[in-house]
Design an enzyme around this catalytic site. Sequence first.
Site, PDB file in Angstrom:
ATOM      1  N   LYS A  28      12.484  11.041   8.931  1.00  0.00           N
ATOM      2  CA  LYS A  28      12.738   9.754   8.260  1.00  0.00           C
ATOM      3  C   LYS A  28      12.630   8.606   9.264  1.00  0.00           C
ATOM      4  O   LYS A  28      12.037   7.558   8.970  1.00  0.00           O
ATOM      5  CB  LYS A  28      14.127   9.789   7.596  1.00  0.00           C
ATOM      6  CG  LYS A  28      14.155  10.693   6.363  1.00  0.00           C
ATOM      7  CD  LYS A  28      15.552  10.970   5.838  1.00  0.00           C
ATOM      8  CE  LYS A  28      15.478  11.989   4.697  1.00  0.00           C
ATOM      9  NZ  LYS A  28      16.798  12.385   4.181  1.00  0.00           N
ATOM     10  N   GLN A  72      22.898  11.585   5.684  1.00  0.00           N
ATOM     11  CA  GLN A  72      22.211  12.875   5.491  1.00  0.00           C
ATOM     12  C   GLN A  72      23.194  13.939   4.997  1.00  0.00           C
ATOM     13  O   GLN A  72      24.236  14.164   5.605  1.00  0.00           O
ATOM     14  CB  GLN A  72      21.561  13.308   6.812  1.00  0.00           C
ATOM     15  CG  GLN A  72      20.717  14.567   6.699  1.00  0.00           C
ATOM     16  CD  GLN A  72      19.489  14.382   5.811  1.00  0.00           C
ATOM     17  OE1 GLN A  72      18.775  13.382   5.901  1.00  0.00           O
ATOM     18  NE2 GLN A  72      19.244  15.338   4.937  1.00  0.00           N
ATOM     19  N   ASP A  95      19.290   6.179  -1.341  1.00  0.00           N
ATOM     20  CA  ASP A  95      19.127   7.537  -1.876  1.00  0.00           C
ATOM     21  C   ASP A  95      19.338   7.552  -3.395  1.00  0.00           C
ATOM     22  O   ASP A  95      19.040   8.546  -4.051  1.00  0.00           O
ATOM     23  CB  ASP A  95      20.145   8.489  -1.223  1.00  0.00           C
ATOM     24  CG  ASP A  95      19.576   9.222  -0.014  1.00  0.00           C
ATOM     25  OD1 ASP A  95      18.347   9.438   0.009  1.00  0.00           O
ATOM     26  OD2 ASP A  95      20.353   9.573   0.881  1.00  0.00           O
TER      27      ASP A  95
END
Length: 260
Positions: A28, A72, A95
């Site tokens: 990422k 994460q 997200d």
Amino acid sequence: MKAKGIHPGLAVIIVGDDPASRIYVNNKKKACEYIGIRSEEYALPAETTQAELLALIDELNQNDALDGILCQLPLPKHIDEKAVIAAISPDKDVDAFHAVNVGKIMIGDYDFLPCTPAGVMELIYESGIDIKGKECVVIGRSNIVGKPMAMLLLHDHGTVTICHSKTKDLAETVRRADIVVAAVGVPELITGDMVKEGAVVIDVGMNRLPDGRLTGDVHFESAAEKAEAITPVPGGVGPMTIAMLMKNTVKAALLHHNEK
Ligand code: NAP
């Protein structure tokens, strides 16, 4: 965006030293660098308390130089993931896991889509596949993949069935599908005999085998013999997920600066 002085910034939080999470975070960050997003990594030790993590998120929520916050998953067991997701400001939730963003997706009026299902939709669109009226079977009902995936296919007028571990006859249900999306976490669960001739097969699964190989939820060789289109693992949905994260971060920055 540069001309307007907008320089998107993404905070990437990683807690502990899970090797898979480390790979995802590095990928990422690499993508951010590639397209010119400023990424700031916050690598915390596995012993970090929930209160410490929530305090960091609070600080990042208020940091005007950051447009997106990504934490994460999975988190160490002593930290409540739900509390962490709820703590991220919905307008920095790139997200799209926060309940506010999930609700907006449900009613079809959203700013962000969750990255993996959005990546699957992009693959379908780019391949010129029309979803309208098609039998769509999603295998898996997690909050981050299966459920939003089903909702997006429904928004595009698919006739959607969601399968899970209690589904009585998985093979028979999958055999009906014009579009199959497998998001299970069981290596090669979906085999060619379960795939209808000419179906579209999208494999979200990422499973590490004992010999170190990465494999999907679909047995690629046998399914490819029947499918009109199929995605590989690795190299299919995974890179799309990262691309959609970039898209969400850019969108968050535009919204932050009152640009659409
Ligand atoms: P998850 O939270 O573990 O959910 C798995 C789902 O599969 C559950 O709904 C479960 O049913 C269902 N399931 C398990 N065994 C089954 C079986 N034998 N038959 C039918 N359904 C079954 O997993 P997830 O987070 O959604 O992830 C799924 C897979 O996608 C994993 O391999 C993950 O690594 C991968 N993934 C990939 C990306 C990417 O970027 N490519 C992103 C996210 C996830 P129940 O609800 O009944 O337990």
